[in-house]
Write a protein that holds these residues in place. Structure first.
Motif, mmCIF file in Angstrom:
data_model
loop_
_atom_site.group_PDB
_atom_site.id
_atom_site.type_symbol
_atom_site.label_atom_id
_atom_site.label_comp_id
_atom_site.label_asym_id
_atom_site.label_seq_id
_atom_site.Cartn_x
_atom_site.Cartn_y
_atom_site.Cartn_z
ATOM 1 N N SER A 1 -3.949 -0.701 6.580
ATOM 2 C CA SER A 1 -3.894 -0.611 5.183
ATOM 3 C C SER A 1 -3.740 -1.881 4.346
ATOM 4 O O SER A 1 -4.424 -2.293 3.581
ATOM 5 N N GLU B 1 -4.116 1.086 -3.533
ATOM 6 C CA GLU B 1 -4.871 1.516 -2.532
ATOM 7 C C GLU B 1 -6.113 0.430 -2.110
ATOM 8 O O GLU B 1 -6.347 -0.283 -2.928
ATOM 9 N N LEU C 1 -6.281 -4.227 2.334
ATOM 10 C CA LEU C 1 -5.774 -4.540 0.801
ATOM 11 C C LEU C 1 -5.857 -6.094 0.836
ATOM 12 O O LEU C 1 -6.312 -6.713 -0.460
ATOM 13 N N THR D 1 0.686 -1.219 0.038
ATOM 14 C CA THR D 1 -0.038 -0.225 0.000
ATOM 15 C C THR D 1 0.837 1.231 0.036
ATOM 16 O O THR D 1 2.139 1.149 0.353
#
Length: 131
Positions: free
Chosen positions: A82, A60, A86, A31
């Motif tokens: 994150s 993203e 993902l 990410t």
């Protein structure tokens, strides 16, 4: 992991520094939040090479919610979250999703979310090896 490219690996900073995307056949992702954590010159050069060669893609995560107990969620950084988001996003696109990390809290969180934890240099946490 076998040679199949339907496997996706989400890489944390330790996996990028170890250059895992160059040594493991799979589709490799990270990410933008992790990309900015790669700051030393040698690791940054490796990151750029992996990106230029197509062995690593910065992506993203989708707008998926990470549902974890507060005690575990509080041990994770925004970059960790994150990566989990993902991995959850990629579960719909890939045959198998692995999260490559040596961070035990991140391994535990991944396993709780149904994501395979893949230790990079160290043995995985006990919970990460349970299936």
């Amino acid at each position: 992991m076998g040679e199949s490219m339907d496997k996706c690996v989400v890489n944390d900073v330790a996996a990028i520094m170890a250059r895992l995307p160059l040594s493991m056949p799979a589709r490799h992702y990270t990410t933008p939040q992790v990309e900015i954590e790669v700051i030393d010159r040698e690791s940054r050069e490796g990151l750029l090479f992996m990106l230029d060669s197509g062995r690593l893609v910065i992506r993203e995560p989708g707008r998926v919610e990470v549902k974890l107990p507060d005690r575990l969620l509080s041990r994770l950084s925004p970059a960790d979250i994150s990566l989990l988001r993902l991995a959850l996003t990629l579960m719909e696109e890939c045959g198998s999703v692995y999260l490559a990390t040596d961070d035990y809290a991140l391994q535990e969180a991944a396993v709780r979310l149904g994501i395979e934890a893949l230790p990079v240099r160290y043995r995985g946490a006990r919970v990460a090896r349970r299936r």
